[in-house]
Design a protein around this motif. Structure first.
Motif, PDB file in Angstrom:
ATOM      1  N   ASP A  51       0.829  -1.209   0.000  1.00  0.00           N
ATOM      2  CA  ASP A  51       0.000   0.000   0.000  1.00  0.00           C
ATOM      3  C   ASP A  51       0.863   1.259   0.000  1.00  0.00           C
ATOM      4  O   ASP A  51       0.566   2.236  -0.703  1.00  0.00           O
ATOM      5  N   ALA A  52       1.930   1.260   0.781  1.00  0.00           N
ATOM      6  CA  ALA A  52       2.827   2.416   0.840  1.00  0.00           C
ATOM      7  C   ALA A  52       3.495   2.648  -0.511  1.00  0.00           C
ATOM      8  O   ALA A  52       3.608   3.793  -0.972  1.00  0.00           O
ATOM      9  N   ALA A  53       3.930   1.576  -1.161  1.00  0.00           N
ATOM     10  CA  ALA A  53       4.551   1.708  -2.475  1.00  0.00           C
ATOM     11  C   ALA A  53       3.544   2.215  -3.506  1.00  0.00           C
ATOM     12  O   ALA A  53       3.852   3.078  -4.330  1.00  0.00           O
ATOM     13  N   ALA A  54       2.321   1.706  -3.449  1.00  0.00           N
ATOM     14  CA  ALA A  54       1.284   2.150  -4.378  1.00  0.00           C
ATOM     15  C   ALA A  54       0.969   3.623  -4.177  1.00  0.00           C
ATOM     16  O   ALA A  54       0.750   4.360  -5.148  1.00  0.00           O
ATOM     17  N   ARG A  59       1.033   9.174  -6.189  1.00  0.00           N
ATOM     18  CA  ARG A  59       1.403  10.579  -6.001  1.00  0.00           C
ATOM     19  C   ARG A  59       2.262  11.084  -7.148  1.00  0.00           C
ATOM     20  O   ARG A  59       2.191  12.244  -7.532  1.00  0.00           O
ATOM     21  N   ALA A  60       3.090  10.217  -7.704  1.00  0.00           N
ATOM     22  CA  ALA A  60       4.011  10.609  -8.766  1.00  0.00           C
ATOM     23  C   ALA A  60       3.287  10.853 -10.087  1.00  0.00           C
ATOM     24  O   ALA A  60       3.820  11.500 -10.979  1.00  0.00           O
ATOM     25  N   ARG A  61       2.085  10.358 -10.193  1.00  0.00           N
ATOM     26  CA  ARG A  61       1.341  10.523 -11.431  1.00  0.00           C
ATOM     27  C   ARG A  61       0.884  11.904 -11.528  1.00  0.00           C
ATOM     28  O   ARG A  61       0.678  12.783 -11.949  1.00  0.00           O
TER      29      ARG A  61
END
Length: 61
Positions: A51-54, A59-61
């Motif tokens: 979940d943290a990685a997702a 956010r980067a999108r």
């Protein structure tokens, strides 16, 4: 006794206790021993990591 020690170390790590603190609690001479021996990923911890990685990707999108 060993199973209790391993369980306690694994639970500390699952609770995100700092690896250095776990090392000192167990009395290991170096952190590598602690890391190599006592890192166990529980399903809840693995899900939280995913979940943290997702969240970072979104956010980067």
């Amino acid at each position: 006794m060993h199973d209790l020690r391993h369980g306690a170390a694994s639970l500390m790590l699952a609770a995100k206790v700092d690896m250095k603190a776990v090392q000192e609690t167990l009395g290991h001479a170096n952190i590598t021993t602690t890391s190599n021996t006592y890192t166990l990923v529980y399903p809840d911890v693995a899900a939280a990591a995913a979940d943290a990685a997702a969240a970072i990707v979104l956010r980067a999108r």
